[in-house]
Design a protein around this motif. Sequence first.
Motif, PDB file in Angstrom:
ATOM      1  N   GLY A 109       0.697  -1.001   0.042  1.00 56.34           N
ATOM      2  CA  GLY A 109      -0.097  -0.066   0.200  1.00 56.34           C
ATOM      3  C   GLY A 109       0.830   1.087   0.010  1.00 56.34           C
ATOM      4  N   PHE A 110       0.138   2.525  -0.078  1.00 56.80           N
ATOM      5  CA  PHE A 110       0.906   3.829  -0.083  1.00 56.80           C
ATOM      6  C   PHE A 110      -0.143   4.729   0.444  1.00 56.80           C
ATOM      7  N   ASP A 111       0.505   5.450   1.692  1.00 57.62           N
ATOM      8  CA  ASP A 111      -0.470   6.603   2.340  1.00 57.62           C
ATOM      9  C   ASP A 111       0.689   7.506   2.380  1.00 57.62           C
ATOM     10  N   ASP A 112       0.140   8.414   3.418  1.00 54.88           N
ATOM     11  CA  ASP A 112       0.803   9.614   3.741  1.00 54.88           C
ATOM     12  C   ASP A 112       2.376   9.615   4.108  1.00 54.88           C
ATOM     13  N   ASP A 113       2.574   8.215   4.569  1.00 55.01           N
ATOM     14  CA  ASP A 113       4.261   7.873   5.202  1.00 55.01           C
ATOM     15  C   ASP A 113       4.986   7.068   4.254  1.00 55.01           C
ATOM     16  N   GLY A 114       4.329   6.821   2.820  1.00 51.02           N
ATOM     17  CA  GLY A 114       5.183   6.471   1.805  1.00 51.02           C
ATOM     18  C   GLY A 114       4.546   5.009   1.571  1.00 51.02           C
ATOM     19  N   PRO A 115       5.485   4.325   0.841  1.00 52.52           N
ATOM     20  CA  PRO A 115       4.962   2.681   0.402  1.00 52.52           C
ATOM     21  C   PRO A 115       5.209   1.981   1.693  1.00 52.52           C
ATOM     22  N   HIS A 116       4.337   0.732   1.571  1.00 56.51           N
ATOM     23  CA  HIS A 116       4.469  -0.228   2.720  1.00 56.51           C
ATOM     24  C   HIS A 116       4.413  -1.568   2.179  1.00 56.51           C
ATOM     25  N   LEU A 117       4.935  -2.449   2.806  1.00 56.59           N
ATOM     26  CA  LEU A 117       5.043  -3.877   2.323  1.00 56.59           C
ATOM     27  C   LEU A 117       4.888  -4.613   3.828  1.00 56.59           C
ATOM     28  N   TYR A 118       3.724  -5.384   3.826  1.00 57.84           N
ATOM     29  CA  TYR A 118       3.680  -6.190   5.301  1.00 57.84           C
ATOM     30  C   TYR A 118       3.308  -7.730   4.907  1.00 57.84           C
ATOM     31  N   GLN A 119       3.412  -8.422   5.908  1.00 60.24           N
ATOM     32  CA  GLN A 119       3.155  -9.821   5.859  1.00 60.24           C
ATOM     33  C   GLN A 119       2.565 -10.272   6.946  1.00 60.24           C
ATOM     34  N   ILE A 120       1.390 -10.993   6.744  1.00 57.72           N
ATOM     35  CA  ILE A 120       0.527 -11.630   7.900  1.00 57.72           C
ATOM     36  C   ILE A 120       0.689 -13.017   7.891  1.00 57.72           C
ATOM     37  N   ASP A 121       1.029 -13.688   8.755  1.00 55.52           N
ATOM     38  CA  ASP A 121       1.279 -15.126   9.082  1.00 55.52           C
ATOM     39  C   ASP A 121      -0.260 -15.700   9.495  1.00 55.52           C
ATOM     40  N   PRO A 122      -0.161 -17.094   9.463  1.00 57.97           N
ATOM     41  CA  PRO A 122      -1.366 -18.013   9.866  1.00 57.97           C
ATOM     42  C   PRO A 122      -1.723 -17.478  11.492  1.00 57.97           C
ATOM     43  N   SER A 123      -0.425 -17.127  12.370  1.00 56.65           N
ATOM     44  CA  SER A 123      -0.653 -17.057  13.785  1.00 56.65           C
ATOM     45  C   SER A 123      -1.522 -15.658  14.022  1.00 56.65           C
ATOM     46  N   GLY A 124      -1.342 -14.847  12.951  1.00 57.52           N
ATOM     47  CA  GLY A 124      -1.894 -13.348  13.469  1.00 57.52           C
ATOM     48  C   GLY A 124      -0.658 -12.330  13.193  1.00 57.52           C
ATOM     49  N   ALA A 125       0.604 -13.101  13.231  1.00 58.52           N
ATOM     50  CA  ALA A 125       1.517 -11.864  13.533  1.00 58.52           C
ATOM     51  C   ALA A 125       1.881 -11.430  12.162  1.00 58.52           C
ATOM     52  N   TYR A 126       2.441  -9.944  12.250  1.00 61.16           N
ATOM     53  CA  TYR A 126       2.681  -9.282  11.177  1.00 61.16           C
ATOM     54  C   TYR A 126       3.968  -8.527  11.139  1.00 61.16           C
ATOM     55  N   TYR A 127       4.750  -8.292  10.018  1.00 61.87           N
ATOM     56  CA  TYR A 127       5.805  -7.658  10.194  1.00 61.87           C
ATOM     57  C   TYR A 127       5.607  -6.767   8.767  1.00 61.87           C
ATOM     58  N   GLU A 128       6.731  -5.567   8.774  1.00 60.21           N
ATOM     59  CA  GLU A 128       7.002  -4.898   7.728  1.00 60.21           C
ATOM     60  C   GLU A 128       8.090  -5.266   7.021  1.00 60.21           C
ATOM     61  N   TRP A 129       8.199  -5.104   5.618  1.00 60.61           N
ATOM     62  CA  TRP A 129       9.447  -5.816   4.942  1.00 60.61           C
ATOM     63  C   TRP A 129      10.005  -4.753   3.879  1.00 60.61           C
ATOM     64  N   LYS A 130      11.103  -4.824   3.634  1.00 61.81           N
ATOM     65  CA  LYS A 130      11.457  -4.178   2.287  1.00 61.81           C
ATOM     66  C   LYS A 130      11.387  -5.130   0.875  1.00 61.81           C
ATOM     67  N   ALA A 131      11.594  -6.549   1.321  1.00 65.98           N
ATOM     68  CA  ALA A 131      11.450  -7.414   0.379  1.00 65.98           C
ATOM     69  C   ALA A 131      11.204  -8.705   0.796  1.00 65.98           C
ATOM     70  N   THR A 132      10.305  -9.462   0.683  1.00 67.21           N
ATOM     71  CA  THR A 132      10.368 -10.718   1.204  1.00 67.21           C
ATOM     72  C   THR A 132       9.455 -11.691   0.244  1.00 67.21           C
ATOM     73  N   ALA A 133       9.474 -13.090   0.462  1.00 66.44           N
ATOM     74  CA  ALA A 133       8.753 -13.977  -0.356  1.00 66.44           C
ATOM     75  C   ALA A 133       8.024 -14.931   0.666  1.00 66.44           C
ATOM     76  N   ILE A 134       7.087 -15.658   0.075  1.00 68.92           N
ATOM     77  CA  ILE A 134       6.333 -16.646   0.783  1.00 68.92           C
ATOM     78  C   ILE A 134       6.003 -17.752  -0.307  1.00 68.92           C
ATOM     79  N   GLY A 135       5.722 -18.978   0.253  1.00 69.70           N
ATOM     80  CA  GLY A 135       5.339 -20.261  -0.396  1.00 69.70           C
ATOM     81  C   GLY A 135       6.254 -21.156  -0.392  1.00 69.70           C
ATOM     82  N   LYS A 136       6.527 -22.079  -1.354  1.00 70.78           N
ATOM     83  CA  LYS A 136       7.116 -23.447  -1.494  1.00 70.78           C
ATOM     84  C   LYS A 136       8.648 -23.103  -1.675  1.00 70.78           C
ATOM     85  N   ASN A 137       8.864 -21.961  -2.376  1.00 69.91           N
ATOM     86  CA  ASN A 137      10.313 -21.596  -2.880  1.00 69.91           C
ATOM     87  C   ASN A 137      10.902 -20.238  -2.232  1.00 69.91           C
TER      88      ASN A 137
END
Length: 232
Positions: A134-162
Amino acid sequence: MADFALTIFTSKGTLQQIENASQAVNKGETALGIKTKSCVVLAVEKKISSVLVDESSFHKVQAISSNSGAVYSGLGPDFRVLMQQARKHAQTYALSYREPILISNLVRETAQIVQEYTQSGGVRPFGISTLIAGFDDDGPHLYQIDPSGAYYEWKATAIGKNMKNAKIFLEKRYKHDLELEDAIHTALLTLKENFEGQMSSKNIELGIIDKSRVFRLLTPSEINDYLTGLES
């Protein structure tokens, strides 16, 4: 008993159903996100189970609000349900405050829904990890939400089998000052690193958001153009 109960900890201090949900994520198709100083790019494999399936009938990258979008790895129906909840919250916020939702607010409330499904009766954890751009007044954002409900902000990341190999590749290629075109190029190279078969607009999807603050999916013709540039 702990293997079946949702809210009972194992002797190792874990919740088995959350670990099982994480396994569903790890078996899912690879998805990734790249955030730079001016944009965010989401990319994902979209393997079709049969040549008879109309690939345009579903999307793994989806918009949540005008200034945000998401992609997932794991169980598609779970993603659909979570996106309905996220869109409802984003729309309620927009109607109340007359402005697009803050990305941190959207992620926090969406993660809260995911977390509640880890300790409520009659439900199970979401079998997905979700990347929200997303993009708002604070600039661009990239977050990850896991099945536990934990969330993190990343510069770059990947999920899935590889995801492990994709993260290693991103660590070598990532630069904070990438322009949109370069970020898309890096995302495609990362997917290609472990992609089975030939990439095309039918088996991958990309979503982007930049300073325009409008999240959108790239069209098949745009994706094909970028793939052609990748091979040249």
